[in-house]
Design an enzyme around this catalytic site. Structure first.
Site, mmCIF file in Angstrom:
data_model
loop_
_atom_site.group_PDB
_atom_site.id
_atom_site.type_symbol
_atom_site.label_atom_id
_atom_site.label_comp_id
_atom_site.label_asym_id
_atom_site.label_seq_id
_atom_site.Cartn_x
_atom_site.Cartn_y
_atom_site.Cartn_z
ATOM 1 N N GLU A 11 -46.166 10.621 -52.039
ATOM 2 C CA GLU A 11 -45.188 9.714 -51.416
ATOM 3 C C GLU A 11 -44.585 8.702 -52.395
ATOM 4 O OE1 GLU A 11 -48.401 9.972 -50.775
ATOM 5 O OE2 GLU A 11 -49.333 8.103 -50.162
ATOM 6 N N CYS B 275 -60.632 -5.954 -60.550
ATOM 7 C CA CYS B 275 -60.035 -5.137 -61.616
ATOM 8 C C CYS B 275 -60.589 -5.484 -63.001
ATOM 9 C CB CYS B 275 -58.519 -5.317 -61.634
ATOM 10 S SG CYS B 275 -57.774 -5.031 -60.040
#
Ligand code: FES
Length: 579
Positions: free
Chosen positions: A370, A507
Protein backbone atom coordinates in the site's frame (compact mmCIF):
# COMPACT_ATOMS: atom_id res chain seq x y z
CA UNK A 1 24.49 -11.44 52.08
CA UNK A 2 26.54 -14.39 50.87
CA UNK A 3 30.30 -14.63 51.40
CA UNK A 4 32.50 -16.62 49.04
CA UNK A 5 36.00 -16.53 47.56
CA UNK A 6 37.02 -16.46 43.93
CA UNK A 7 40.66 -17.08 43.06
CA UNK A 8 41.36 -16.62 46.80
CA UNK A 9 39.75 -13.16 46.87
CA UNK A 10 36.80 -12.65 49.23
CA UNK A 11 33.57 -11.27 47.80
CA UNK A 12 30.00 -10.66 49.02
CA UNK A 13 26.89 -10.94 46.86
CA UNK A 14 23.17 -10.92 47.52
CA UNK A 15 20.85 -13.90 47.62
CA UNK A 16 19.97 -15.09 44.10
CA UNK A 17 23.13 -13.78 42.45
CA UNK A 18 25.26 -16.17 40.45
CA UNK A 19 28.92 -17.10 40.54
CA UNK A 20 29.31 -15.05 37.35
CA UNK A 21 27.83 -11.99 39.12
CA UNK A 22 30.30 -12.48 41.97
CA UNK A 23 33.23 -12.73 39.54
CA UNK A 24 32.12 -9.53 37.81
CA UNK A 25 32.07 -7.82 41.18
CA UNK A 26 35.75 -8.64 41.54
CA UNK A 27 36.50 -7.53 37.99
CA UNK A 28 37.20 -11.10 36.88
CA UNK A 29 36.24 -11.68 33.27
CA UNK A 30 34.74 -15.12 32.67
CA UNK A 31 33.94 -15.80 28.99
CA UNK A 32 30.26 -16.28 28.15
CA UNK A 33 28.35 -17.03 24.99
CA UNK A 34 24.79 -18.21 25.54
CA UNK A 35 24.34 -15.97 28.57
CA UNK A 36 22.80 -12.55 27.99
CA UNK A 37 21.86 -10.26 30.80
CA UNK A 38 20.59 -6.75 30.59
CA UNK A 39 18.00 -5.58 33.01
CA UNK A 40 17.63 -1.91 32.14
CA UNK A 41 16.25 -0.64 28.85
CA UNK A 42 16.87 -3.95 27.09
CA UNK A 43 15.07 -6.12 29.65
CA UNK A 44 16.78 -9.24 28.35
CA UNK A 45 17.96 -12.14 30.44
CA UNK A 46 18.84 -15.44 28.86
CA UNK A 47 20.33 -18.23 30.99
CA UNK A 48 20.04 -21.52 29.15
CA UNK A 49 23.43 -22.76 30.35
CA UNK A 50 23.86 -24.47 27.01
CA UNK A 51 27.32 -23.46 25.80
CA UNK A 52 29.36 -24.24 28.94
CA UNK A 53 32.19 -21.84 28.07
CA UNK A 54 31.74 -20.09 31.40
CA UNK A 55 32.65 -23.12 33.51
CA UNK A 56 34.59 -22.77 36.77
CA UNK A 57 35.91 -25.12 39.46
CA UNK A 58 34.08 -25.18 42.77
CA UNK A 59 35.83 -26.73 45.75
CA UNK A 60 34.10 -29.98 46.73
CA UNK A 61 32.13 -30.34 43.48
CA UNK A 62 33.44 -33.09 41.19
CA UNK A 63 32.31 -31.61 37.86
CA UNK A 64 32.86 -28.10 36.49
CA UNK A 65 29.95 -25.67 36.95
CA UNK A 66 28.55 -23.12 34.49
CA UNK A 67 29.08 -19.87 36.39
CA UNK A 68 26.24 -18.02 34.59
CA UNK A 69 23.54 -20.20 36.09
CA UNK A 70 25.10 -21.47 39.30
CA UNK A 71 23.83 -19.57 42.34
CA UNK A 72 26.49 -18.26 44.69
CA UNK A 73 26.26 -19.97 48.11
CA UNK A 74 27.83 -19.29 51.46
CA UNK A 75 31.46 -20.40 51.80
CA UNK A 76 31.98 -21.37 48.15
CA UNK A 77 35.60 -21.50 47.00
CA UNK A 78 35.92 -20.94 43.29
CA UNK A 79 38.78 -21.05 40.82
CA UNK A 80 38.13 -19.49 37.42
CA UNK A 81 41.37 -20.14 35.53
CA UNK A 82 42.84 -23.53 36.44
CA UNK A 83 44.28 -25.68 33.64
CA UNK A 84 41.23 -27.94 33.91
CA UNK A 85 38.94 -24.93 33.38
CA UNK A 86 41.00 -23.60 30.48
CA UNK A 87 41.07 -26.99 28.76
CA UNK A 88 37.32 -27.48 29.24
CA UNK A 89 36.49 -24.06 27.76
CA UNK A 90 38.73 -24.67 24.76
CA UNK A 91 37.14 -28.07 24.20
CA UNK A 92 33.61 -26.59 24.32
CA UNK A 93 34.54 -23.94 21.82
CA UNK A 94 36.41 -26.42 19.63
CA UNK A 95 33.28 -28.58 19.48
CA UNK A 96 31.10 -25.60 18.57
CA UNK A 97 33.49 -24.53 15.82
CA UNK A 98 33.75 -28.06 14.43
CA UNK A 99 30.17 -27.64 13.14
CA UNK A 100 30.35 -23.97 12.21
CA UNK A 101 31.03 -22.56 8.71
CA UNK A 102 34.54 -21.19 8.34
CA UNK A 103 33.59 -18.18 6.22
CA UNK A 104 34.54 -15.56 8.81
CA UNK A 105 36.21 -13.37 6.15
CA UNK A 106 32.94 -12.74 4.35
CA UNK A 107 30.42 -13.32 7.16
CA UNK A 108 28.01 -10.41 7.77
CA UNK A 109 28.86 -10.55 11.44
CA UNK A 110 32.65 -10.53 11.03
CA UNK A 111 34.10 -8.04 13.49
CA UNK A 112 30.96 -8.18 15.65
CA UNK A 113 30.83 -11.96 16.14
CA UNK A 114 31.12 -13.10 19.73
CA UNK A 115 32.14 -16.61 18.65
CA UNK A 116 35.03 -15.13 16.65
CA UNK A 117 36.00 -12.93 19.62
CA UNK A 118 35.91 -15.90 21.95
CA UNK A 119 38.15 -17.98 19.70
CA UNK A 120 40.69 -15.15 19.78
CA UNK A 121 40.32 -14.66 23.53
CA UNK A 122 40.78 -18.35 24.32
CA UNK A 123 43.73 -18.60 21.92
CA UNK A 124 42.05 -21.24 19.76
CA UNK A 125 44.00 -21.17 16.50
CA UNK A 126 43.31 -24.66 15.18
CA UNK A 127 40.18 -26.77 15.20
CA UNK A 128 40.91 -30.20 16.55
CA UNK A 129 37.58 -31.91 15.91
CA UNK A 130 36.67 -32.45 12.29
CA UNK A 131 33.84 -34.45 10.80
CA UNK A 132 30.43 -34.20 9.22
CA UNK A 133 28.85 -30.74 9.31
CA UNK A 134 25.13 -30.00 9.45
CA UNK A 135 23.64 -28.42 6.35
CA UNK A 136 20.55 -26.21 6.43
CA UNK A 137 18.85 -23.94 3.94
CA UNK A 138 19.39 -20.21 4.45
CA UNK A 139 16.12 -18.29 4.80
CA UNK A 140 16.22 -15.14 2.68
CA UNK A 141 12.44 -14.88 2.35
CA UNK A 142 11.96 -11.65 4.29
CA UNK A 143 12.79 -8.05 3.45
CA UNK A 144 14.45 -7.55 6.83
CA UNK A 145 16.16 -10.58 8.34
CA UNK A 146 18.36 -13.37 6.98
CA UNK A 147 18.35 -16.57 9.02
CA UNK A 148 21.34 -18.83 8.44
CA UNK A 149 20.81 -21.92 10.62
CA UNK A 150 24.26 -23.21 9.67
CA UNK A 151 25.68 -20.53 11.97
CA UNK A 152 23.27 -21.22 14.83
CA UNK A 153 25.07 -22.40 17.97
CA UNK A 154 21.81 -23.18 19.83
CA UNK A 155 22.50 -20.57 22.50
CA UNK A 156 18.80 -19.61 22.30
CA UNK A 157 19.35 -15.93 22.98
CA UNK A 158 17.16 -15.11 19.97
CA UNK A 159 14.46 -17.33 21.39
CA UNK A 160 14.49 -15.35 24.64
CA UNK A 161 14.29 -12.07 22.73
CA UNK A 162 11.45 -13.33 20.51
CA UNK A 163 9.36 -15.21 23.06
CA UNK A 164 10.12 -13.79 26.50
CA UNK A 165 10.90 -10.14 25.79
CA UNK A 166 8.76 -9.57 22.69
CA UNK A 167 6.19 -12.39 23.18
CA UNK A 168 6.00 -12.74 19.41
CA UNK A 169 6.47 -16.50 19.56
CA UNK A 170 8.15 -17.28 16.26
CA UNK A 171 11.53 -18.74 17.22
CA UNK A 172 11.99 -21.99 19.10
CA UNK A 173 14.10 -25.16 19.01
CA UNK A 174 13.30 -27.30 15.97
CA UNK A 175 14.67 -30.79 15.19
CA UNK A 176 16.76 -33.10 17.30
CA UNK A 177 20.41 -33.86 17.92
CA UNK A 178 22.72 -32.95 15.06
CA UNK A 179 19.81 -31.47 13.07
CA UNK A 180 18.59 -29.17 15.86
CA UNK A 181 18.37 -25.44 15.13
CA UNK A 182 16.38 -22.47 16.37
CA UNK A 183 13.79 -21.33 13.86
CA UNK A 184 10.07 -20.91 13.11
CA UNK A 185 7.77 -23.93 13.54
CA UNK A 186 8.22 -26.45 10.68
CA UNK A 187 11.10 -24.21 9.56
CA UNK A 188 8.56 -22.08 7.71
CA UNK A 189 10.09 -19.07 5.90
CA UNK A 190 10.14 -16.01 8.17
CA UNK A 191 8.05 -14.07 5.64
CA UNK A 192 5.20 -16.53 6.20
CA UNK A 193 5.15 -16.15 9.97
CA UNK A 194 3.95 -13.58 12.48
CA UNK A 195 7.55 -12.30 12.83
CA UNK A 196 7.40 -8.52 13.31
CA UNK A 197 10.94 -8.03 11.94
CA UNK A 198 11.76 -5.90 14.99
CA UNK A 199 15.29 -7.33 14.82
CA UNK A 200 15.70 -7.91 18.55
CA UNK A 201 16.70 -11.49 17.70
CA UNK A 202 19.42 -10.10 15.42
CA UNK A 203 20.64 -7.84 18.24
CA UNK A 204 20.72 -10.85 20.60
CA UNK A 205 22.41 -13.34 18.23
CA UNK A 206 26.12 -13.74 19.05
CA UNK A 207 27.00 -15.12 15.59
CA UNK A 208 25.96 -14.59 11.97
CA UNK A 209 22.91 -16.87 12.29
CA UNK A 210 20.57 -13.85 12.28
CA UNK A 211 21.54 -10.74 10.36
CA UNK A 212 19.84 -7.94 8.47
CA UNK A 213 19.16 -8.08 4.73
CA UNK A 214 22.07 -6.10 3.31
CA UNK A 215 21.00 -3.20 1.08
CA UNK A 216 24.35 -1.42 0.89
CA UNK A 217 25.15 -2.57 -2.65
CA UNK A 218 21.66 -1.62 -3.80
CA UNK A 219 22.30 1.80 -2.28
CA UNK A 220 25.64 2.30 -4.07
CA UNK A 221 23.92 1.30 -7.31
CA UNK A 222 21.19 3.88 -6.73
CA UNK A 223 23.70 6.66 -5.99
CA UNK A 224 25.42 5.90 -9.28
CA UNK A 225 22.22 5.50 -11.30
CA UNK A 226 22.03 9.08 -12.57
CA UNK A 227 18.63 9.54 -10.89
CA UNK A 228 17.84 12.07 -8.18
CA UNK A 229 18.70 10.16 -5.01
CA UNK A 230 17.55 11.73 -1.75
CA UNK A 231 18.24 10.33 1.70
CA UNK A 232 16.42 10.74 5.00
CA UNK A 233 17.97 9.95 8.39
CA UNK A 234 15.90 8.84 11.39
CA UNK A 235 16.25 10.59 14.78
CA UNK A 236 17.91 7.67 16.60
CA UNK A 237 20.65 7.19 13.99
CA UNK A 238 22.53 10.41 14.85
CA UNK A 239 23.07 9.43 18.50
CA UNK A 240 24.39 5.93 17.75
CA UNK A 241 26.34 6.16 14.48
CA UNK A 242 29.46 7.53 16.21
CA UNK A 243 29.81 4.29 18.19
CA UNK A 244 30.75 2.50 14.96
CA UNK A 245 33.71 4.89 14.69
CA UNK A 246 34.93 4.52 18.26
CA UNK A 247 33.15 7.60 19.61
CA UNK A 248 31.60 7.58 23.05
CA UNK A 249 27.97 6.38 23.19
CA UNK A 250 25.73 9.42 23.29
CA UNK A 251 27.85 11.46 20.86
CA UNK A 252 25.56 13.48 18.60
CA UNK A 253 26.97 13.14 15.09
CA UNK A 254 24.24 14.83 13.04
CA UNK A 255 26.50 17.34 11.23
CA UNK A 256 29.22 14.80 10.43
CA UNK A 257 26.63 12.30 9.21
CA UNK A 258 25.15 14.89 6.84
CA UNK A 259 28.62 15.69 5.46
CA UNK A 260 29.40 11.99 5.00
CA UNK A 261 26.13 11.38 3.12
CA UNK A 262 26.89 14.29 0.79
CA UNK A 263 30.40 12.97 0.18
CA UNK A 264 28.93 9.57 -0.67
CA UNK A 265 27.00 11.21 -3.50
CA UNK A 266 23.39 11.68 -2.37
CA UNK A 267 21.67 14.51 -4.28
CA UNK A 268 19.99 15.88 -1.15
CA UNK A 269 20.29 15.02 2.53
CA UNK A 270 17.00 15.33 4.40
CA UNK A 271 15.78 14.56 7.88
CA UNK A 272 13.10 12.11 9.04
CA UNK A 273 12.65 14.55 11.95
CA UNK A 274 10.85 16.76 9.40
CA UNK A 275 8.29 14.04 8.71
CA UNK A 276 8.13 13.24 12.43
CA UNK A 277 6.86 16.82 12.81
CA UNK A 278 4.42 16.13 9.99
CA UNK A 279 3.25 12.96 11.77
CA UNK A 280 2.49 15.06 14.85
CA UNK A 281 0.35 17.45 12.79
CA UNK A 282 -1.78 14.61 11.46
CA UNK A 283 -1.80 12.38 14.53
CA UNK A 284 -2.62 15.20 16.97
CA UNK A 285 -5.49 16.31 14.72
CA UNK A 286 -6.82 12.74 14.79
CA UNK A 287 -6.29 12.52 18.57
CA UNK A 288 -8.17 15.75 19.30
CA UNK A 289 -11.07 14.65 17.04
CA UNK A 290 -11.32 11.32 18.88
CA UNK A 291 -11.07 13.06 22.26
CA UNK A 292 -13.99 15.33 21.30
CA UNK A 293 -16.15 12.51 19.93
CA UNK A 294 -15.13 10.05 22.66
CA UNK A 295 -14.88 7.37 19.95
CA UNK A 296 -12.10 4.88 19.18
CA UNK A 297 -10.09 5.65 22.28
CA UNK A 298 -7.40 5.12 23.31
CA UNK A 299 -5.64 6.17 20.15
CA UNK A 300 -2.52 4.08 19.62
CA UNK A 301 0.52 5.53 17.87
CA UNK A 302 1.38 3.85 14.59
CA UNK A 303 4.91 4.99 13.71
CA UNK A 304 6.52 1.65 14.46
CA UNK A 305 6.11 -0.97 11.71
CA UNK A 306 7.11 -3.85 14.01
CA UNK A 307 4.33 -2.88 16.37
CA UNK A 308 1.85 -2.44 13.49
CA UNK A 309 2.57 -5.95 12.23
CA UNK A 310 2.27 -7.32 15.78
CA UNK A 311 -1.28 -6.00 16.19
CA UNK A 312 -2.24 -7.04 12.66
CA UNK A 313 -1.43 -10.63 13.64
CA UNK A 314 -2.36 -10.73 17.30
CA UNK A 315 -4.88 -7.97 18.17
CA UNK A 316 -7.20 -7.84 15.18
CA UNK A 317 -10.19 -7.04 17.40
CA UNK A 318 -8.50 -3.72 18.29
CA UNK A 319 -7.58 -2.67 14.75
CA UNK A 320 -9.96 0.31 14.88
CA UNK A 321 -7.95 2.14 17.57
CA UNK A 322 -4.46 2.65 16.16
CA UNK A 323 -3.96 6.02 14.50
CA UNK A 324 -4.30 5.84 10.72
CA UNK A 325 -1.13 7.90 10.29
CA UNK A 326 1.70 6.39 8.32
CA UNK A 327 5.12 6.28 9.96
CA UNK A 328 7.47 9.27 9.51
CA UNK A 329 9.55 7.16 7.09
CA UNK A 330 6.57 6.57 4.80
CA UNK A 331 5.22 10.12 5.15
CA UNK A 332 8.64 11.36 4.06
CA UNK A 333 8.65 9.11 0.99
CA UNK A 334 5.15 10.19 -0.05
CA UNK A 335 5.97 13.91 0.32
CA UNK A 336 9.41 13.62 -1.32
CA UNK A 337 7.96 11.95 -4.42
CA UNK A 338 4.99 14.31 -4.77
CA UNK A 339 5.48 17.79 -3.25
CA UNK A 340 9.28 17.92 -3.45
CA UNK A 341 9.59 16.09 -6.79
CA UNK A 342 7.14 18.60 -8.32
CA UNK A 343 9.06 21.52 -6.80
CA UNK A 344 12.31 20.45 -8.48
CA UNK A 345 10.66 19.24 -11.68
CA UNK A 346 11.52 15.55 -11.34
CA UNK A 347 9.08 12.69 -11.98
CA UNK A 348 8.41 10.38 -9.02
CA UNK A 349 9.78 7.44 -10.99
CA UNK A 350 13.04 9.31 -11.56
CA UNK A 351 13.59 9.88 -7.87
CA UNK A 352 15.03 7.31 -5.48
CA UNK A 353 14.31 7.70 -1.77
CA UNK A 354 16.78 6.05 0.61
CA UNK A 355 16.18 5.83 4.36
CA UNK A 356 18.74 5.39 7.09
CA UNK A 357 16.92 3.76 9.99
CA UNK A 358 17.78 2.24 13.37
CA UNK A 359 15.22 -0.42 12.59
CA UNK A 360 15.04 -3.60 10.51
CA UNK A 361 11.22 -3.61 10.29
CA UNK A 362 11.47 -0.42 8.22
CA UNK A 363 12.89 -2.52 5.38
CA UNK A 364 9.74 -4.64 5.46
CA UNK A 365 7.52 -1.58 5.88
CA UNK A 366 8.87 0.18 2.78
CA UNK A 367 7.97 -2.90 0.73
CA UNK A 368 4.33 -3.10 1.91
CA UNK A 369 2.05 -2.98 -1.16
CA UNK A 370 0.00 0.00 0.00
CA UNK A 371 2.96 2.39 0.34
CA UNK A 372 2.94 3.80 -3.18
CA UNK A 373 1.00 7.04 -2.75
CA UNK A 374 3.23 8.72 -5.33
CA UNK A 375 2.32 6.10 -7.94
CA UNK A 376 5.61 4.32 -7.37
CA UNK A 377 7.21 2.81 -4.27
CA UNK A 378 7.50 5.78 -1.85
CA UNK A 379 10.67 4.58 -0.11
CA UNK A 380 12.95 2.55 -2.33
CA UNK A 381 15.85 1.45 -0.15
CA UNK A 382 16.28 1.21 3.60
CA UNK A 383 19.67 0.82 5.24
CA UNK A 384 20.30 0.45 8.95
CA UNK A 385 22.64 2.54 11.10
CA UNK A 386 25.12 -0.35 10.92
CA UNK A 387 24.88 -0.47 7.12
CA UNK A 388 25.46 3.29 6.88
CA UNK A 389 28.57 2.93 9.06
CA UNK A 390 29.91 0.19 6.82
CA UNK A 391 29.25 2.30 3.68
CA UNK A 392 31.07 5.28 5.21
CA UNK A 393 34.04 3.01 5.97
CA UNK A 394 33.88 1.50 2.48
CA UNK A 395 34.00 5.03 1.01
CA UNK A 396 37.19 5.70 2.97
CA UNK A 397 35.67 8.66 4.80
CA UNK A 398 37.44 9.63 8.04
CA UNK A 399 34.19 10.15 9.90
CA UNK A 400 35.59 11.53 13.15
CA UNK A 401 37.56 14.23 11.28
CA UNK A 402 34.66 15.50 9.19
CA UNK A 403 33.42 19.07 9.29
CA UNK A 404 29.78 19.39 10.30
CA UNK A 405 27.14 20.51 7.81
CA UNK A 406 23.41 21.20 7.70
CA UNK A 407 20.53 19.27 6.18
CA UNK A 408 19.09 20.51 2.89
CA UNK A 409 15.85 22.46 2.67
CA UNK A 410 12.91 22.13 2.72
CA UNK A 411 12.63 18.52 3.99
CA UNK A 412 15.55 18.94 6.35
CA UNK A 413 14.05 21.47 8.72
CA UNK A 414 12.82 20.03 12.01
CA UNK A 415 12.14 20.72 15.68
CA UNK A 416 13.06 19.24 19.05
CA UNK A 417 9.71 17.42 18.97
CA UNK A 418 10.85 15.57 15.85
CA UNK A 419 14.12 14.38 17.36
CA UNK A 420 12.57 12.91 20.53
CA UNK A 421 10.68 10.40 18.34
CA UNK A 422 13.85 8.34 18.73
CA UNK A 423 13.25 7.64 22.43
CA UNK A 424 10.42 5.75 24.11
CA UNK A 425 7.83 8.34 25.18
CA UNK A 426 9.05 10.85 22.61
CA UNK A 427 6.17 10.58 20.14
CA UNK A 428 3.66 11.03 22.92
CA UNK A 429 5.51 14.03 24.36
CA UNK A 430 5.74 15.64 20.93
CA UNK A 431 1.98 15.10 20.42
CA UNK A 432 1.21 16.57 23.86
CA UNK A 433 3.23 19.71 23.11
CA UNK A 434 1.12 20.37 20.02
CA UNK A 435 -2.19 19.22 21.53
CA UNK A 436 -1.74 21.52 24.55
CA UNK A 437 -1.09 24.56 22.33
CA UNK A 438 -3.96 23.75 19.97
CA UNK A 439 -6.50 23.09 22.71
CA UNK A 440 -5.60 26.23 24.71
CA UNK A 441 -4.84 28.45 21.70
CA UNK A 442 -1.63 29.53 23.47
CA UNK A 443 2.10 29.17 22.91
CA UNK A 444 2.71 27.31 26.18
CA UNK A 445 6.20 27.46 27.66
CA UNK A 446 5.96 24.40 29.94
CA UNK A 447 6.68 21.76 27.32
CA UNK A 448 8.84 19.18 29.09
CA UNK A 449 6.46 16.32 29.88
CA UNK A 450 9.05 14.48 31.95
CA UNK A 451 6.56 11.94 33.33
CA UNK A 452 6.56 10.17 29.97
CA UNK A 453 10.37 9.91 29.76
CA UNK A 454 12.73 7.14 30.86
CA UNK A 455 13.52 3.55 29.98
CA UNK A 456 10.82 1.77 32.00
CA UNK A 457 8.96 -0.73 29.84
CA UNK A 458 5.53 0.63 30.82
CA UNK A 459 4.92 4.21 31.95
CA UNK A 460 1.66 5.91 32.85
CA UNK A 461 0.94 9.60 33.28
CA UNK A 462 -1.99 11.94 33.63
CA UNK A 463 -1.28 15.16 31.79
CA UNK A 464 -3.22 18.43 31.66
CA UNK A 465 -4.12 19.48 28.13
CA UNK A 466 -6.10 22.67 28.62
CA UNK A 467 -8.95 21.68 30.96
CA UNK A 468 -8.68 18.03 29.99
CA UNK A 469 -6.94 15.42 32.09
CA UNK A 470 -5.35 13.21 29.46
CA UNK A 471 -4.54 9.70 30.63
CA UNK A 472 -1.53 8.45 28.76
CA UNK A 473 0.48 5.24 28.71
CA UNK A 474 3.74 4.36 27.00
CA UNK A 475 5.13 0.94 26.40
CA UNK A 476 8.30 -0.18 24.72
CA UNK A 477 8.97 -3.81 23.91
CA UNK A 478 6.17 -5.92 22.49
CA UNK A 479 5.83 -7.98 25.67
CA UNK A 480 4.93 -4.77 27.49
CA UNK A 481 2.59 -3.72 24.67
CA UNK A 482 0.80 -7.04 25.03
CA UNK A 483 0.25 -6.41 28.76
CA UNK A 484 -1.33 -3.01 28.04
CA UNK A 485 -3.46 -4.29 25.18
CA UNK A 486 -4.76 -7.24 27.19
CA UNK A 487 -5.94 -4.75 29.84
CA UNK A 488 -7.72 -2.69 27.19
CA UNK A 489 -9.27 -5.82 25.67
CA UNK A 490 -10.69 -6.76 29.08
CA UNK A 491 -11.83 -3.19 29.81
CA UNK A 492 -9.49 -3.02 32.81
CA UNK A 493 -7.71 0.18 31.79
CA UNK A 494 -8.96 3.51 30.52
CA UNK A 495 -6.48 5.63 28.61
CA UNK A 496 -6.87 8.36 26.01
CA UNK A 497 -3.58 7.81 24.21
CA UNK A 498 -0.92 5.12 24.16
CA UNK A 499 2.48 5.19 22.53
CA UNK A 500 3.90 1.82 21.59
CA UNK A 501 7.35 1.01 20.24
CA UNK A 502 8.34 -2.55 19.39
CA UNK A 503 11.89 -2.36 20.68
CA UNK A 504 12.65 -2.10 24.39
CA UNK A 505 13.77 1.51 24.91
CA UNK A 506 12.30 2.61 21.56
CA UNK A 507 14.13 3.26 18.29
CA UNK A 508 17.34 4.04 20.22
CA UNK A 509 17.57 0.30 20.70
CA UNK A 510 16.35 -0.69 17.25
CA UNK A 511 17.50 -3.93 15.66
CA UNK A 512 19.65 -1.99 13.16
CA UNK A 513 21.68 0.02 15.68
CA UNK A 514 25.36 -0.68 16.45
CA UNK A 515 25.60 -3.79 18.63
CA UNK A 516 25.78 -2.99 22.33
CA UNK A 517 27.29 -6.28 23.57
CA UNK A 518 26.81 -6.59 27.29
CA UNK A 519 26.61 -2.79 27.76
CA UNK A 520 23.05 -2.30 26.56
CA UNK A 521 21.76 -0.52 29.68
CA UNK A 522 24.61 1.97 29.84
CA UNK A 523 24.69 2.65 26.09
CA UNK A 524 20.94 3.11 25.84
CA UNK A 525 20.89 5.59 28.70
CA UNK A 526 23.58 7.66 26.94
CA UNK A 527 21.79 7.58 23.60
CA UNK A 528 18.63 8.73 25.35
CA UNK A 529 20.40 11.58 27.15
CA UNK A 530 21.79 12.70 23.79
CA UNK A 531 18.31 12.77 22.22
CA UNK A 532 16.91 15.00 24.99
CA UNK A 533 20.02 17.19 24.85
CA UNK A 534 19.43 17.68 21.15
CA UNK A 535 15.80 18.60 21.85
CA UNK A 536 16.79 21.04 24.58
CA UNK A 537 19.25 22.75 22.22
CA UNK A 538 16.76 23.03 19.35
CA UNK A 539 15.63 26.55 18.42
CA UNK A 540 12.08 25.33 17.83
CA UNK A 541 10.69 22.52 19.98
CA UNK A 542 7.11 22.13 18.77
CA UNK A 543 6.18 20.40 15.52
CA UNK A 544 3.43 22.87 14.54
CA UNK A 545 5.97 25.72 14.67
CA UNK A 546 8.27 24.16 12.05
CA UNK A 547 8.33 26.78 9.23
CA UNK A 548 8.82 24.17 6.48
CA UNK A 549 5.85 22.17 7.77
CA UNK A 550 3.67 25.30 7.78
CA UNK A 551 4.76 26.00 4.21
CA UNK A 552 3.99 22.41 3.16
CA UNK A 553 0.39 22.84 4.33
CA UNK A 554 0.08 26.31 2.79
CA UNK A 555 1.49 25.32 -0.58
CA UNK A 556 0.30 21.74 -0.94
CA UNK A 557 -1.67 19.81 1.69
CA UNK A 558 -4.16 22.46 2.78
CA UNK A 559 -4.66 21.59 6.43
CA UNK A 560 -3.98 18.63 8.72
CA UNK A 561 -6.53 15.91 8.06
CA UNK A 562 -7.38 17.29 4.57
CA UNK A 563 -8.36 14.99 1.73
CA UNK A 564 -4.87 15.16 0.24
CA UNK A 565 -3.30 14.57 3.65
CA UNK A 566 -5.42 11.46 3.99
CA UNK A 567 -4.47 10.25 0.55
CA UNK A 568 -0.73 10.70 1.09
CA UNK A 569 -0.15 10.42 4.81
CA UNK A 570 -2.69 7.98 6.20
CA UNK A 571 -3.08 4.24 5.77
CA UNK A 572 -5.17 1.22 6.67
CA UNK A 573 -4.33 -2.08 8.33
CA UNK A 574 -4.74 -5.73 7.37
CA UNK A 575 -5.58 -8.69 9.59
CA UNK A 576 -2.88 -11.34 9.18
CA UNK A 577 -2.68 -15.04 10.02
CA UNK A 578 -1.45 -15.64 13.54
CA UNK A 579 1.20 -18.28 12.71
FE1 FES B 1 27.26 -19.91 30.77
FE2 FES B 1 26.82 -20.43 28.20
S1 FES B 1 27.56 -18.63 29.09
S2 FES B 1 26.63 -21.76 29.86
Amino acid sequence: MINLTINNLPVQVSEGQTVLDAAHKLGIDIPTLCHLKSTGGCHVESKTGSCRVCVVEIDGRPNLAPSCCTPATEGMKIITSSLRVINARRTMLDLLLSDHPKDCLTCEKSGDCQLQDLAAKLGLHRIKYKGEMSKHEIDVSSESIVRDPNKCIMCRRCETACNVVQTVGVLSGVGRGFEAVVGPADLRPLSETKCTFCGQCVAACPTGALTEVDHTYKCWNAINSGKTVVVQTAPAVRVALGEAFGMEPGSVTTGKMVTALRMMGFSKVFDTDFSADLTIMEETTEFIERLKSGKNLPILTSCCPGWVKFFEHQFQDLMHIPSTCKSPQQMFGAIAKTYYAKKIGVKAEDMIVVSVMPCLAKKYESARDEFNASGTRDVDIVISTRELASMIKEAGIAFDHLEESQYDDPLGESTGAGVIFGATGGVLEAALRTAADWVTGKDLQEIDFTAVRGLDGIKEATVKVGDLEVKAAISSGLGNARKLLEKIRKGEAQYHIIEIMACPGGCLNGGGQPYTGGRCDEILAKRMEAIYRDDKNAKIRKSHQNPSIKKLYEEFLGKPGSELSHKLLHTHYHGRRNV
